[in-house]
Design a protein around this motif. Structure first.
Motif, PDB file in Angstrom:
ATOM      1  N   GLU A   1       0.839  -1.197   0.000  1.00  0.00           N
ATOM      2  CA  GLU A   1       0.000   0.000   0.000  1.00  0.00           C
ATOM      3  C   GLU A   1       0.876   1.250   0.000  1.00  0.00           C
ATOM      4  N   GLN A   2       0.474   2.233  -0.790  1.00  0.00           N
ATOM      5  CA  GLN A   2       1.241   3.475  -0.860  1.00  0.00           C
ATOM      6  C   GLN A   2       1.230   4.164   0.498  1.00  0.00           C
ATOM      7  N   LEU A   3       2.394   4.607   0.923  1.00  0.00           N
ATOM      8  CA  LEU A   3       2.514   5.252   2.228  1.00  0.00           C
ATOM      9  C   LEU A   3       1.774   6.582   2.242  1.00  0.00           C
ATOM     10  N   SER A   4       1.035   6.818   3.315  1.00  0.00           N
ATOM     11  CA  SER A   4       0.360   8.106   3.470  1.00  0.00           C
ATOM     12  C   SER A   4       1.390   9.179   3.818  1.00  0.00           C
ATOM     13  N   LYS A   5       0.984  10.420   3.684  1.00  0.00           N
ATOM     14  CA  LYS A   5       1.883  11.536   4.001  1.00  0.00           C
ATOM     15  C   LYS A   5       2.313  11.478   5.461  1.00  0.00           C
ATOM     16  N   GLU A   6       1.367  11.133   6.337  1.00  0.00           N
ATOM     17  CA  GLU A   6       1.679  11.027   7.760  1.00  0.00           C
ATOM     18  C   GLU A   6       2.669   9.897   8.016  1.00  0.00           C
ATOM     19  N   ALA A   7       2.458   8.747   7.344  1.00  0.00           N
ATOM     20  CA  ALA A   7       3.357   7.606   7.530  1.00  0.00           C
ATOM     21  C   ALA A   7       4.768   7.935   7.059  1.00  0.00           C
ATOM     22  N   VAL A   8       4.876   8.672   5.942  1.00  0.00           N
ATOM     23  CA  VAL A   8       6.196   9.057   5.432  1.00  0.00           C
ATOM     24  C   VAL A   8       6.927   9.918   6.456  1.00  0.00           C
ATOM     25  N   GLN A   9       6.220  10.893   7.039  1.00  0.00           N
ATOM     26  CA  GLN A   9       6.845  11.772   8.026  1.00  0.00           C
ATOM     27  C   GLN A   9       7.296  10.999   9.261  1.00  0.00           C
ATOM     28  N   GLN A  10       6.458  10.084   9.715  1.00  0.00           N
ATOM     29  CA  GLN A  10       6.811   9.304  10.900  1.00  0.00           C
ATOM     30  C   GLN A  10       7.983   8.368  10.617  1.00  0.00           C
ATOM     31  N   LEU A  11       7.965   7.730   9.439  1.00  0.00           N
ATOM     32  CA  LEU A  11       9.078   6.855   9.068  1.00  0.00           C
ATOM     33  C   LEU A  11      10.370   7.651   8.933  1.00  0.00           C
ATOM     34  N   ALA A  12      10.276   8.815   8.324  1.00  0.00           N
ATOM     35  CA  ALA A  12      11.464   9.655   8.160  1.00  0.00           C
ATOM     36  C   ALA A  12      12.048  10.034   9.515  1.00  0.00           C
ATOM     37  N   ALA A  13      11.179  10.395  10.450  1.00  0.00           N
ATOM     38  CA  ALA A  13      11.646  10.798  11.775  1.00  0.00           C
ATOM     39  C   ALA A  13      12.303   9.633  12.510  1.00  0.00           C
TER      40      ALA A  13
ATOM     41  N   ALA B   1      21.428  17.349  16.805  1.00  0.00           N
ATOM     42  CA  ALA B   1      20.380  17.581  15.810  1.00  0.00           C
ATOM     43  C   ALA B   1      20.985  17.455  14.418  1.00  0.00           C
ATOM     44  N   LEU B   2      20.213  16.861  13.502  1.00  0.00           N
ATOM     45  CA  LEU B   2      20.656  16.700  12.120  1.00  0.00           C
ATOM     46  C   LEU B   2      19.512  17.044  11.178  1.00  0.00           C
ATOM     47  N   SER B   3      19.830  17.793  10.116  1.00  0.00           N
ATOM     48  CA  SER B   3      18.878  18.022   9.031  1.00  0.00           C
ATOM     49  C   SER B   3      19.185  17.012   7.934  1.00  0.00           C
ATOM     50  N   MET B   4      18.181  16.300   7.479  1.00  0.00           N
ATOM     51  CA  MET B   4      18.401  15.183   6.560  1.00  0.00           C
ATOM     52  C   MET B   4      17.335  15.144   5.477  1.00  0.00           C
ATOM     53  N   TRP B   5      17.720  14.541   4.362  1.00  0.00           N
ATOM     54  CA  TRP B   5      16.755  14.122   3.353  1.00  0.00           C
ATOM     55  C   TRP B   5      16.647  12.599   3.461  1.00  0.00           C
ATOM     56  N   ILE B   6      15.446  12.110   3.697  1.00  0.00           N
ATOM     57  CA  ILE B   6      15.212  10.667   3.811  1.00  0.00           C
ATOM     58  C   ILE B   6      14.541  10.187   2.523  1.00  0.00           C
ATOM     59  N   HIS B   7      15.200   9.268   1.801  1.00  0.00           N
ATOM     60  CA  HIS B   7      14.633   8.662   0.593  1.00  0.00           C
ATOM     61  C   HIS B   7      14.172   7.248   0.946  1.00  0.00           C
ATOM     62  N   ILE B   8      12.881   6.983   0.800  1.00  0.00           N
ATOM     63  CA  ILE B   8      12.307   5.678   1.155  1.00  0.00           C
ATOM     64  C   ILE B   8      11.852   4.981  -0.127  1.00  0.00           C
ATOM     65  N   THR B   9      12.438   3.816  -0.421  1.00  0.00           N
ATOM     66  CA  THR B   9      12.137   3.076  -1.653  1.00  0.00           C
ATOM     67  C   THR B   9      11.371   1.803  -1.321  1.00  0.00           C
TER      68      THR B   9
ATOM     69  N   SER C   1       7.514  -2.155  -5.480  1.00  0.00           N
ATOM     70  CA  SER C   1       7.145  -1.300  -6.614  1.00  0.00           C
ATOM     71  C   SER C   1       8.288  -0.428  -7.103  1.00  0.00           C
ATOM     72  N   GLN C   2       9.346  -0.310  -6.299  1.00  0.00           N
ATOM     73  CA  GLN C   2      10.492   0.553  -6.582  1.00  0.00           C
ATOM     74  C   GLN C   2      10.123   2.043  -6.586  1.00  0.00           C
ATOM     75  N   GLN C   3       8.974   2.381  -6.051  1.00  0.00           N
ATOM     76  CA  GLN C   3       8.592   3.787  -5.926  1.00  0.00           C
ATOM     77  C   GLN C   3       9.369   4.429  -4.779  1.00  0.00           C
ATOM     78  N   VAL C   4       9.776   5.689  -5.003  1.00  0.00           N
ATOM     79  CA  VAL C   4      10.588   6.404  -4.025  1.00  0.00           C
ATOM     80  C   VAL C   4       9.824   7.631  -3.528  1.00  0.00           C
ATOM     81  N   VAL C   5       9.785   7.796  -2.211  1.00  0.00           N
ATOM     82  CA  VAL C   5       9.242   9.021  -1.627  1.00  0.00           C
ATOM     83  C   VAL C   5      10.365   9.691  -0.843  1.00  0.00           C
ATOM     84  N   LYS C   6      10.344  11.030  -0.826  1.00  0.00           N
ATOM     85  CA  LYS C   6      11.407  11.789  -0.180  1.00  0.00           C
ATOM     86  C   LYS C   6      10.814  12.718   0.863  1.00  0.00           C
ATOM     87  N   SER C   7      11.560  12.890   1.933  1.00  0.00           N
ATOM     88  CA  SER C   7      11.098  13.775   2.996  1.00  0.00           C
ATOM     89  C   SER C   7      12.290  14.515   3.596  1.00  0.00           C
TER      90      SER C   7
END
Length: 758
Positions: free
Chosen positions: A534-546, A570-578, A582-588
């Motif tokens: 299932e495609q990750l929701s916006k909330e799930a992406v933020q929580q996974l990134a954190a 503290a770290l500022s990061m770009w989190i890429h979740i693949t 499906s090989q779909q990538v979301v970034k946060s």
């Protein structure tokens, strides 16, 4: 046994005599082979389940203490989780146990758990677990007084039971006559009708040919119909042919019937040595609901709360629950009473299960009777407090049933998930070694794992791919469901593909959680192209990134050890979740700040929230509580990557890469490996055996043509070509064993094709 019983089976008397009248067994009649007896006295004992007071609603320990006298030594004629399950109960009852094993199972868990173990023979079931002479020889060598067959293999073989009886060995199960009567679907339907049990409309007899099946479907019953093997079970030898409504409502699906009849007949012959078929009306919107019965040798039979088994793939159960949302008190009573009537009609004297199909109006129809312990028996044990293996041993030892029908209630709710080594998308079996294997924590009365494997165990193509039966219990359905979701999130399996992503998705699905619209079509309707993450929701992406950001900070902090300076808080990061499927990538883009201990704070364009994360560095599980509501989030840490790690979340696998701003900007220029389309070959989608090849080299085939039939785990799969072309090379022959991905057929350059499993 009633007089009615004798007249009912008259139509099948010849068959019944053939199955039951056997020459008396003598040691000379067995072809002996060297059999090795292995002592397991040096293996550390595995403690039995902790006893719980009878008043506890969540126990599956027996109702009566001390245990009644039964047998001194029990041989368990099975393998895997069910052999381990039986050994556990025998041990707590003070019964010594004997395990049997094939070449492949020499180091299996059930062998280690038993007091003694006897080698049967090669990996092939016919030369080991299905070999009556070798099982009998093991009994003679060890002095076992009784045999528990578990399920599968010889558990429903009346010949085996009769041979045991002739040699004064007790079979822990029903009589041979009851097994023979109920094991034949044609005969069992006649007996059910005579017992007053509701039956599905159909043709009362054997269907000998495709032409006869077509006539019955088109003229007598009408589509949709189900074609079933008379001797079938476990979903094998079962096919469905439906109306082709998309073409015209009066056109019948004769093509599906032709193909289904052929495959069902082949599967039945391969699995049971019996290819007799029957045909009956297929019930729309069916729910698969079954009733557990217990009987003794004194004519007593009771029924236990029903089990719902509607979540199925390929007509094989995946998830079960007890009781059923759909069954009310009156329906439960009627189903139970009819199940008892059928059991009494055939003189049933052990644990058995009467299966029904139930429609949306709670009309129920007899499906079959399984004359053995069911795979899903743990959920009945949870909601009754009974140990069904113990009850079977008492009945076999000629103890009368002490349970009365009015003493049996329903204590809470229970679920079972069948954890298989298989691809959750196409349900293809997976083989290999369990490189990492960690079951969820067993909690008395809440979480139970019935498994037969440990880390390092091998999953073999020769045997069933079931790894474990994961059962949970709660006071309510919702509580039991929550326990299951948590247990699935914490179940770690590496080395083989498994179906936990599918199980986790089903338990989280709103339709399943509601429970009122479940049918046996659930998986086909919700996942028509196989399970997809299932495609990750916006909330799930933020929580996974954190959370993954906090894991990365902990890993990075290790690199600061020995330095005079301290790691950044503290770290500022770009989190890429693949998504690995499906090989779909979301970034946060997110900033994670370590507050103290396990506490963190996350900042992003969508807001700020606090969370806690407990994770031993490089440990298998990370537990987090997110936001003001302390929402639990569980991650599995699978493997390290150069710039991140692989995780499992809600059963599905993801690659997580952690980048700085500059690294994230440059990542779009990184080359990605293209996936070459192998249009000119047909490869086996699974390990298995070639049953038949329908084409020849140089032959021109059209789109949809059958090419090869591959059998795996006794299920047959047709591989077809999606495009027209000319066969250039056939690389295998019927009877060959093949690996997953092995090339079977090659097309000429102008043709293209790829494997497809309908």
């Amino acid at each position: 046994m009633s007089k009615q019983w004798a007249s009912t089976i008259k139509q099948s008397a010849v068959l019944l005599r053939t199955r039951l009248v056997l020459p008396r067994y003598t040691s000379k009649s067995i072809t002996m082979r060297p059999i090795q007896t292995q002592s397991t006295s040096t293996i550390p004992s595995i403690p039995p389940l902790a006893p719980v007071a009878h008043t506890a609603a969540t126990t599956h320990t027996p109702l009566h203490k001390p245990f009644k006298t039964t047998f001194n030594k029990l041989l368990v004629a099975n393998r895997g989780e069910i052999a381990c399950r039986i050994i556990k109960t025998a041990r707590k009852m003070g019964i010594k146990t004997v395990a049997v094993y094939s070449d492949l199972d020499a180091n299996a868990l059930h062998v280690q758990m038993a007091d003694e173990a006897v080698h049967l023979g090669p990996a092939s079931s016919s030369e080991s677990y299905l070999s009556i002479p070798r099982i009998l020889s093991a009994i003679q060598r060890t002095g076992a007084e009784a045999v528990h067959p578990g399920y599968g293999f010889l558990s429903e073989n009346p010949t085996f039971v009769k041979v045991l009886e002739q040699n004064d060995i007790t079979f822990v199960g029903p009589k041979a006559s009851a097994i023979a009567a109920m094991g034949d679907k044609i005969q069992s339907k006649l007996i059910a009708k005579a017992s007053g049990v509701h039956c599905i409309p159909g043709f009362d007899g054997q269907v000998d040919s495709v032409e006869e099946a077509l006539r019955i479907a088109n003229q007598d019953i009408g589509y949709p119909v189900m074609i079933k093997a008379s001797a079938g079970g476990g979903g094998k030898g079962m096919r469905i042919a439906c109306v082709l409504m998309a073409v015209h409502p009066t056109i019948r699906n004769d093509k599906e019937l032709r193909d289904g009849f052929k495959l069902a007949k082949q599967e039945s012959k391969s699995s049971f040595g019996d290819d007799r078929m029957l045909i009956e009306k297929y019930i729309d919107h069916p729910r698969h609901i079954e009733v557990q019965v217990l009987g003794d040798n004194f004519g007593n039979v009771v029924y236990l709360p029903e089990r719902e088994c509607s979540i199925q793939r390929r007509n094989q159960k995946v998830i079960e629950e007890s009781p059923s949302v759909h069954v009310d008190v009156e329906t439960r009573r009627k189903m139970g009473e009819q199940a008892v009537a059928l059991a009494k009609h055939v003189g049933y004297n052990s644990a058995g299960t009467v299966e029904f199909l139930v429609d949306s109006s709670r009309n129920f129809y007899f499906l079959e009777m399984n004359t053995r312990l069911q795979v899903e028996h743990p959920i009945t044990e949870y909601v009754t407090g009974l140990d069904l293996v113990e009850q079977m041993l008492y009945s076999a030892a000629n103890h009368p049933l002490t349970l009365k029908q009015d003493q049996i209630g329903i204590k809470g709710w229970a679920f079972e998930s069948r954890v298989y080594a298989e691809d959750p998308e196409k349900y293809l079996p997976s083989v290999g070694r369990l490189l990492t294997y960690q079951e969820p924590l067993a909690i008395q009365g809440k979480v139970r794992c019935d498994s037969g494997f440990v880390e390092g165990s091998e999953m073999h193509v020769e045997y069933d791919p079931l790894i474990c039966k994961l059962a949970t219990h709660g006071h309510t359905r919702q509580e039991a469901l929550q326990h299951m979701v948590k247990a699935l999130d914490e179940y770690v399996i590496k080395g083989v593909t498994h179906n936990i992503p599918l199980l986790r998705a089903v338990f989280a699905h709103p339709r399943f959680q509601d429970g009122k619209q479940i049918t046996t079509h659930f998986l086909a309707e919700e996942y028509p192209n196989g399970f997809q993450t299932e495609q990750l929701s916006k909330e799930a992406v933020q929580q996974l990134a954190a959370v993954t950001g906090s894991l990365w900070m902990k890993k990075e902090a290790r690199n600061w050890q020995g330095n005079l300076s301290t790691p950044p808080t503290a770290l500022s990061m770009w989190i890429h979740i693949t998504d690995e499927q499906s090989q779909q990538v979301v970034k946060s883009q997110i900033k994670v700040k370590h507050l103290q201990g396990t506490e963190f704070e996350a900042y992003s364009a969508d807001g700020t929230f606090r969370f806690s994360t407990k994770w031993p560095l490089n440990g298998l599980l990370a537990h987090s509580l997110v936001g003001d509501t302390k929402k639990p989030l569980v991650l599995q840490y699978l493997d390290p990557l150069d710039m991140g790690f692989r995780i499992q979340y809600h059963g599905s696998k993801y690659k997580v890469n952690v980048y700085s701003q500059e690294q994230s900007d440059l990542s779009k220029y990184m080359k990605t490996q293209s996936i070459a389309e192998q249009n000119k070959i047909i490869a086996s989608p699974m390990p298995g055996r070639i049953i038949s090849i329908a084409v020849n080299e140089g032959e021109e085939v059209v789109e949809g043509s059958e090419l090869v039939v591959v059998e795996a785990m006794k299920m047959q799969n047709i591989l077809r070509t999606p495009q027209s072309g000319i066969i250039k090379k056939i690389h295998v022959q019927a009877g060959h064993n093949v690996k997953s991905g092995q090339v079977l057929i090659e097309f000429q350059d102008e043709a293209s094709g790829s494997s497809h499993v309908p």
